[in-house]
Design an enzyme around this catalytic site. Sequence first.
Site, mmCIF file in Angstrom:
data_model
loop_
_atom_site.group_PDB
_atom_site.id
_atom_site.type_symbol
_atom_site.label_atom_id
_atom_site.label_comp_id
_atom_site.label_asym_id
_atom_site.label_seq_id
_atom_site.Cartn_x
_atom_site.Cartn_y
_atom_site.Cartn_z
ATOM 1 N N HIS A 203 0.792 -1.223 0.000
ATOM 2 C CA HIS A 203 0.000 0.000 0.000
ATOM 3 C C HIS A 203 0.830 1.281 0.000
ATOM 4 O O HIS A 203 0.286 2.368 -0.135
ATOM 5 C CB HIS A 203 -0.954 0.039 1.200
ATOM 6 C CG HIS A 203 -0.266 0.299 2.503
ATOM 7 N ND1 HIS A 203 0.316 -0.690 3.238
ATOM 8 C CD2 HIS A 203 -0.050 1.455 3.195
ATOM 9 C CE1 HIS A 203 0.852 -0.170 4.333
ATOM 10 N NE2 HIS A 203 0.652 1.130 4.330
HETATM 11 C C1 UD1 Z 1 -2.168 5.723 5.432
HETATM 12 C C2 UD1 Z 1 -0.910 6.301 6.037
HETATM 13 C C3 UD1 Z 1 0.204 5.264 6.005
HETATM 14 C C4 UD1 Z 1 -0.240 3.965 6.653
HETATM 15 C C5 UD1 Z 1 -1.551 3.506 6.047
HETATM 16 C C6 UD1 Z 1 -2.067 2.299 6.782
HETATM 17 C C7 UD1 Z 1 -0.570 8.715 5.675
HETATM 18 C C8 UD1 Z 1 0.141 9.738 4.879
HETATM 19 N N1 UD1 Z 1 -0.446 7.459 5.255
HETATM 20 O O1 UD1 Z 1 -1.891 5.425 4.080
HETATM 21 O O2 UD1 Z 1 1.328 5.754 6.708
HETATM 22 O O3 UD1 Z 1 0.744 3.013 6.446
HETATM 23 O O4 UD1 Z 1 -2.528 4.543 6.138
HETATM 24 O O5 UD1 Z 1 -2.973 1.574 6.015
HETATM 25 O O6 UD1 Z 1 -1.203 9.037 6.648
HETATM 26 N N2 UD1 Z 1 -9.202 4.596 1.031
HETATM 27 C C9 UD1 Z 1 -10.425 4.010 0.936
HETATM 28 N N3 UD1 Z 1 -11.064 3.660 2.084
HETATM 29 C C10 UD1 Z 1 -10.554 3.864 3.314
HETATM 30 C C11 UD1 Z 1 -9.297 4.472 3.404
HETATM 31 C C12 UD1 Z 1 -8.640 4.830 2.251
HETATM 32 O O7 UD1 Z 1 -10.958 3.790 -0.158
HETATM 33 O O8 UD1 Z 1 -11.191 3.509 4.332
HETATM 34 C C13 UD1 Z 1 -8.480 4.952 -0.216
HETATM 35 C C14 UD1 Z 1 -8.794 6.350 -0.729
HETATM 36 O O9 UD1 Z 1 -8.803 6.308 -2.129
HETATM 37 C C15 UD1 Z 1 -7.598 7.147 -0.268
HETATM 38 C C16 UD1 Z 1 -6.480 6.129 -0.326
HETATM 39 O O10 UD1 Z 1 -7.085 4.891 0.027
HETATM 40 O O11 UD1 Z 1 -7.334 8.256 -1.062
HETATM 41 C C17 UD1 Z 1 -5.321 6.419 0.594
HETATM 42 O O12 UD1 Z 1 -5.771 6.586 1.937
HETATM 43 P P1 UD1 Z 1 -4.898 7.466 2.965
HETATM 44 O O13 UD1 Z 1 -5.444 7.312 4.319
HETATM 45 O O14 UD1 Z 1 -4.700 8.834 2.448
HETATM 46 O O15 UD1 Z 1 -3.469 6.807 2.879
HETATM 47 P P2 UD1 Z 1 -3.042 5.289 3.024
HETATM 48 O O16 UD1 Z 1 -2.398 4.879 1.765
HETATM 49 O O17 UD1 Z 1 -4.181 4.486 3.533
HETATM 50 N N1 UDP Z 2 -3.877 -5.516 8.733
HETATM 51 C C1 UDP Z 2 -5.137 -6.096 8.817
HETATM 52 N N2 UDP Z 2 -5.745 -6.508 7.661
HETATM 53 C C2 UDP Z 2 -5.160 -6.371 6.436
HETATM 54 C C3 UDP Z 2 -3.870 -5.783 6.374
HETATM 55 C C4 UDP Z 2 -3.260 -5.356 7.546
HETATM 56 O O1 UDP Z 2 -5.686 -6.262 9.902
HETATM 57 O O2 UDP Z 2 -5.780 -6.761 5.436
HETATM 58 C C5 UDP Z 2 -3.235 -5.063 9.990
HETATM 59 C C6 UDP Z 2 -1.883 -5.681 10.252
HETATM 60 O O3 UDP Z 2 -2.021 -6.919 10.903
HETATM 61 C C7 UDP Z 2 -1.215 -4.624 11.121
HETATM 62 C C8 UDP Z 2 -1.786 -3.338 10.576
HETATM 63 O O4 UDP Z 2 -2.979 -3.677 9.886
HETATM 64 O O5 UDP Z 2 -1.606 -4.761 12.476
HETATM 65 C C9 UDP Z 2 -0.793 -2.732 9.623
HETATM 66 O O6 UDP Z 2 -1.388 -1.709 8.927
HETATM 67 P P1 UDP Z 2 -0.918 -1.250 7.480
HETATM 68 O O7 UDP Z 2 -0.153 -2.307 6.802
HETATM 69 O O8 UDP Z 2 -2.127 -0.732 6.814
HETATM 70 O O9 UDP Z 2 -0.027 0.030 7.821
HETATM 71 P P2 UDP Z 2 1.482 0.262 8.296
HETATM 72 O O10 UDP Z 2 1.780 -0.644 9.420
HETATM 73 O O11 UDP Z 2 2.349 0.049 7.107
HETATM 74 O O12 UDP Z 2 1.489 1.690 8.674
#
Ligand code: UD1
Ligand code: UDP
Length: 365
Positions: A203
């Site tokens: 991601h």
């Molecule tokens: C965010 C965090 C990242 C973390 C990740 C965990 C920032 C800059 N990034 O990244 O550090 O590792 O969360 O998963 O804060 N979206 C949906 N539904 C949701 C959430 C997101 O469709 O419930 C989609 C939207 O298109 C959105 C994109 O995902 O624009 C990115 O979501 P965003 O929260 O901005 O960043 P992540 O890539 O999720």
């Molecule tokens: N996770 C989850 N379901 C998924 C993918 C990740 O429950 O399909 C959990 C994972 O076990 C961990 C956390 O989400 O506890 C990690 O989040 P993510 O990978 O989104 O973000 P990061 O740790 O890179 O910030």
Amino acid sequence: MKVLSIVGARPQFVKAGIVSRELRKKEIKEIFVHTGQHYDFNMSEVFFKELQLPKPDYYLGIGSGLHGEQTGKMLIEIEKVLLKEKPDIVLVYGDTNSTLAGALASAKLHIPVAHVEAGLRSFNKKMPEEINRVLTDHISKFLFAPTEIAVENLKREGITEGVYNVGDVMYDIALESIEKIDEQEVLDKYNLKSKKFILTTIHRAENTDSRENLTNIMEALKEIANQGMKIIFPIHPRTKKAVERYNIDLKAENLLAVEPVSYFEMLVLEKNAKVIITDSGGVQKEGYFFRTPCIIPRNETEWVELIDIGFNTLTGAKKEKITYATLKEFYSHKEIKKYNIYGDGKASRKIVEIIISHENYMDNK
Ligand code: UD1
Ligand code: UDP
């Protein structure tokens, strides 16, 4: 004492899950704020249910957006909550935009900030997370570092006061949660056999915002699947959108792309996978908790200790390197020594004790 906790994204629900329980055990009043950065059921609510997190006192509903827009909206709304609630301390987790907004709004109001997972560094300022963590650390009063390396990183930036190496709260909650889960039920649900499959999550912005990187990673997955290895790929909504945008074909016989799974399911998949391919920070660590090695399609990682002990492998987003490293791990039977890198499973308890002792100190001043 009144603690205000700010969460917004998937990994923060997991981390806050265990700290919040400790706060409740000590009967400390906690106001729970969810920025709404993640909002899909399987990116948010499912964690609240499984981990029995308190229903948010404030749901800010910020949603997705550009960095400035998202962080700015959070700042505006968090400030209003802080002015109303007047907490004694604000807890923020990790390195997302919700972390930075929470820390910044609090510090400007002179409310002490406690940063859980302080001191992590990738040394890559192009990562939004790196900017979020550096800035948050520099305005925090309590810096709860998960490892000695994190403490050293802070020291190098001149931060030595208020730093505590407490261990990793994700270790606490993984240890506790895995005991509660029927592993076979989860494996049966996805038709998987223990140690006979690969788990993948992708991601990171650097991989999803680059057609080349994402294509390379997906090509590697298909190549591995075509060699007969089963892969389960819970796909983050950001990645799903990118795959559609770039018209990447994910079809391969052994490649099972599914919606994001719940935390409990994820722990089972991590424990029972033979290898994990991931660019997630949390998943790299969780893999290690269960002694499942990770192949990381990035050029650097914050969790360097796992590279240093030869447990995880950095490959960059390179098709051949990912494929080679994954197959090598899949067929290896390496003995894994037990290093207690992430503490003793009591990080959350230590955090709460430190917060309480600070309150006592302030009362006596
Ligand atoms: C965010 C965090 C990242 C973390 C990740 C965990 C920032 C800059 N990034 O990244 O550090 O590792 O969360 O998963 O804060 N979206 C949906 N539904 C949701 C959430 C997101 O469709 O419930 C989609 C939207 O298109 C959105 C994109 O995902 O624009 C990115 O979501 P965003 O929260 O901005 O960043 P992540 O890539 O999720
Ligand atoms: N996770 C989850 N379901 C998924 C993918 C990740 O429950 O399909 C959990 C994972 O076990 C961990 C956390 O989400 O506890 C990690 O989040 P993510 O990978 O989104 O973000 P990061 O740790 O890179 O910030």
